[in-house]
Design a protein around this motif. Sequence first.
Motif, PDB file in Angstrom:
ATOM      1  N   VAL A  62       0.840  -1.205   0.000  1.00 35.03           N
ATOM      2  CA  VAL A  62       0.000   0.000   0.000  1.00 35.03           C
ATOM      3  C   VAL A  62       0.877   1.258   0.000  1.00 35.03           C
ATOM      4  N   ALA A  63       1.910   1.275   0.835  1.00 34.99           N
ATOM      5  CA  ALA A  63       2.808   2.433   0.887  1.00 34.99           C
ATOM      6  C   ALA A  63       3.508   2.641  -0.457  1.00 34.99           C
ATOM      7  N   LEU A  64       3.940   1.549  -1.065  1.00 36.74           N
ATOM      8  CA  LEU A  64       4.591   1.635  -2.376  1.00 36.74           C
ATOM      9  C   LEU A  64       3.633   2.166  -3.441  1.00 36.74           C
ATOM     10  N   LEU A  65       2.411   1.663  -3.447  1.00 40.98           N
ATOM     11  CA  LEU A  65       1.427   2.115  -4.437  1.00 40.98           C
ATOM     12  C   LEU A  65       1.024   3.571  -4.210  1.00 40.98           C
ATOM     13  N   ALA A  66       0.903   3.978  -2.955  1.00 38.41           N
ATOM     14  CA  ALA A  66       0.578   5.380  -2.662  1.00 38.41           C
ATOM     15  C   ALA A  66       1.717   6.297  -3.142  1.00 38.41           C
ATOM     16  N   ALA A  67       2.952   5.879  -2.906  1.00 36.59           N
ATOM     17  CA  ALA A  67       4.095   6.665  -3.390  1.00 36.59           C
ATOM     18  C   ALA A  67       4.107   6.709  -4.921  1.00 36.59           C
ATOM     19  N   ALA A  68       3.747   5.597  -5.556  1.00 40.20           N
ATOM     20  CA  ALA A  68       3.691   5.567  -7.020  1.00 40.20           C
ATOM     21  C   ALA A  68       2.620   6.530  -7.542  1.00 40.20           C
ATOM     22  N   LEU A  69       1.489   6.614  -6.845  1.00 39.93           N
ATOM     23  CA  LEU A  69       0.458   7.583  -7.239  1.00 39.93           C
ATOM     24  C   LEU A  69       1.006   9.007  -7.180  1.00 39.93           C
ATOM     25  N   HIS A  70       1.695   9.324  -6.094  1.00 30.67           N
ATOM     26  CA  HIS A  70       2.282  10.667  -5.964  1.00 30.67           C
ATOM     27  C   HIS A  70       3.316  10.911  -7.075  1.00 30.67           C
ATOM     28  N   GLY A  71       4.090   9.892  -7.399  1.00 32.71           N
ATOM     29  CA  GLY A  71       5.068  10.019  -8.483  1.00 32.71           C
ATOM     30  C   GLY A  71       4.396  10.248  -9.826  1.00 32.71           C
ATOM     31  N   LEU A  72       3.320   9.509 -10.094  1.00 36.16           N
ATOM     32  CA  LEU A  72       2.571   9.684 -11.344  1.00 36.16           C
ATOM     33  C   LEU A  72       2.018  11.098 -11.445  1.00 36.16           C
ATOM     34  N   GLU A  73       1.455  11.572 -10.361  1.00 31.02           N
ATOM     35  CA  GLU A  73       0.882  12.919 -10.374  1.00 31.02           C
ATOM     36  C   GLU A  73       1.969  13.984 -10.522  1.00 31.02           C
ATOM     37  N   SER A  74       3.121  13.763  -9.921  1.00 29.67           N
ATOM     38  CA  SER A  74       4.243  14.688 -10.122  1.00 29.67           C
ATOM     39  C   SER A  74       4.706  14.664 -11.571  1.00 29.67           C
ATOM     40  N   ALA A  75       4.692  13.484 -12.182  1.00 28.83           N
ATOM     41  CA  ALA A  75       5.076  13.364 -13.594  1.00 28.83           C
ATOM     42  C   ALA A  75       4.094  14.119 -14.495  1.00 28.83           C
ATOM     43  N   LEU A  76       2.812  14.123 -14.138  1.00 28.58           N
ATOM     44  CA  LEU A  76       1.833  14.891 -14.920  1.00 28.58           C
ATOM     45  C   LEU A  76       2.165  16.383 -14.886  1.00 28.58           C
ATOM     46  N   TRP A  77       2.466  16.871 -13.696  1.00 29.82           N
ATOM     47  CA  TRP A  77       2.859  18.279 -13.577  1.00 29.82           C
ATOM     48  C   TRP A  77       4.162  18.535 -14.334  1.00 29.82           C
ATOM     49  N   GLY A  78       5.125  17.628 -14.194  1.00 30.04           N
ATOM     50  CA  GLY A  78       6.396  17.784 -14.909  1.00 30.04           C
ATOM     51  C   GLY A  78       6.186  17.802 -16.416  1.00 30.04           C
ATOM     52  N   GLY A  79       5.287  16.933 -16.901  1.00 28.32           N
ATOM     53  CA  GLY A  79       4.955  16.923 -18.331  1.00 28.32           C
ATOM     54  C   GLY A  79       4.337  18.240 -18.774  1.00 28.32           C
ATOM     55  N   ALA A  80       3.500  18.801 -17.918  1.00 30.53           N
ATOM     56  CA  ALA A  80       2.904  20.108 -18.240  1.00 30.53           C
ATOM     57  C   ALA A  80       3.983  21.190 -18.310  1.00 30.53           C
ATOM     58  N   TYR A  81       4.934  21.149 -17.372  1.00 29.61           N
ATOM     59  CA  TYR A  81       6.025  22.130 -17.394  1.00 29.61           C
ATOM     60  C   TYR A  81       6.826  22.031 -18.693  1.00 29.61           C
ATOM     61  N   ARG A  82       7.054  20.812 -19.143  1.00 33.55           N
ATOM     62  CA  ARG A  82       7.807  20.620 -20.392  1.00 33.55           C
ATOM     63  C   ARG A  82       6.976  21.093 -21.586  1.00 33.55           C
ATOM     64  N   LEU A  83       5.696  20.748 -21.588  1.00 32.71           N
ATOM     65  CA  LEU A  83       4.797  21.147 -22.676  1.00 32.71           C
ATOM     66  C   LEU A  83       4.746  22.676 -22.802  1.00 32.71           C
ATOM     67  N   LEU A  84       4.755  23.339 -21.671  1.00 27.79           N
ATOM     68  CA  LEU A  84       4.698  24.804 -21.643  1.00 27.79           C
ATOM     69  C   LEU A  84       6.073  25.444 -21.783  1.00 27.79           C
ATOM     70  N   ASP A  85       7.114  24.635 -21.875  1.00 28.36           N
ATOM     71  CA  ASP A  85       8.496  25.102 -21.939  1.00 28.36           C
ATOM     72  C   ASP A  85       8.859  25.971 -20.726  1.00 28.36           C
ATOM     73  N   ALA A  86       8.321  25.560 -19.566  1.00 30.53           N
ATOM     74  CA  ALA A  86       8.598  26.293 -18.328  1.00 30.53           C
ATOM     75  C   ALA A  86       9.921  25.857 -17.710  1.00 30.53           C
ATOM     76  N   LEU A  87      10.412  24.682 -18.100  1.00 26.99           N
ATOM     77  CA  LEU A  87      11.698  24.167 -17.629  1.00 26.99           C
ATOM     78  C   LEU A  87      12.436  23.559 -18.818  1.00 26.99           C
ATOM     79  N   PRO A  88      13.775  23.517 -18.777  1.00 26.67           N
ATOM     80  CA  PRO A  88      14.554  23.185 -19.966  1.00 26.67           C
ATOM     81  C   PRO A  88      14.572  21.713 -20.391  1.00 26.67           C
ATOM     82  N   ASP A  89      14.400  20.773 -19.446  1.00 27.59           N
ATOM     83  CA  ASP A  89      14.497  19.360 -19.824  1.00 27.59           C
ATOM     84  C   ASP A  89      13.635  18.512 -18.899  1.00 27.59           C
ATOM     85  N   ASP A  90      13.481  17.230 -19.273  1.00 28.21           N
ATOM     86  CA  ASP A  90      12.618  16.317 -18.512  1.00 28.21           C
ATOM     87  C   ASP A  90      13.115  16.105 -17.086  1.00 28.21           C
TER      88      ASP A  90
END
Length: 160
Positions: A62-90
Amino acid sequence: MVIATGATWGVDWLWGVSLIVICVVIHVIGLMLIYREAVKAMSLAVVRRHFVPMFIVVMGIVALLAAALHGLESALWGGAYRLLDALPDDRSAMLYSLSAMTSYGHADLFLKGPWQLMGALQALNGTLLFGLTTAFLFAMIREIWEIEGCRIQTQQKPSM
């Protein structure tokens, strides 16, 4: 000092609030699925009298899966930052995103001027998500204790 205009902040809010809603929905659905399977596994463990070892395994998963959810959601935000060119690389987008989501904030990275409000909105999102995870863990542990309590009460009843 760059001051964002109202129009730019409107786009920040639109992106940020949309991502918050998407992440909360993903998180709640993910936690619901995790909860369902964890309670099912623990109900079987009680019947088979392997409660403590199964509790340890289930809570670890459960702890591992909850952490994976947080990681997935952080990746969504990171993808948005890249899409918007708000940060230089992945790599920097993911590092910034995890840092903002956890409110850790020690990465020496900054969003480009027009997108800086999104970092604060992501920190707000992280607060919501970690609150949901905490409530979920509490509810799940309580449910599992009730399952174990029912088993103990059943064992202690005198037979007629």
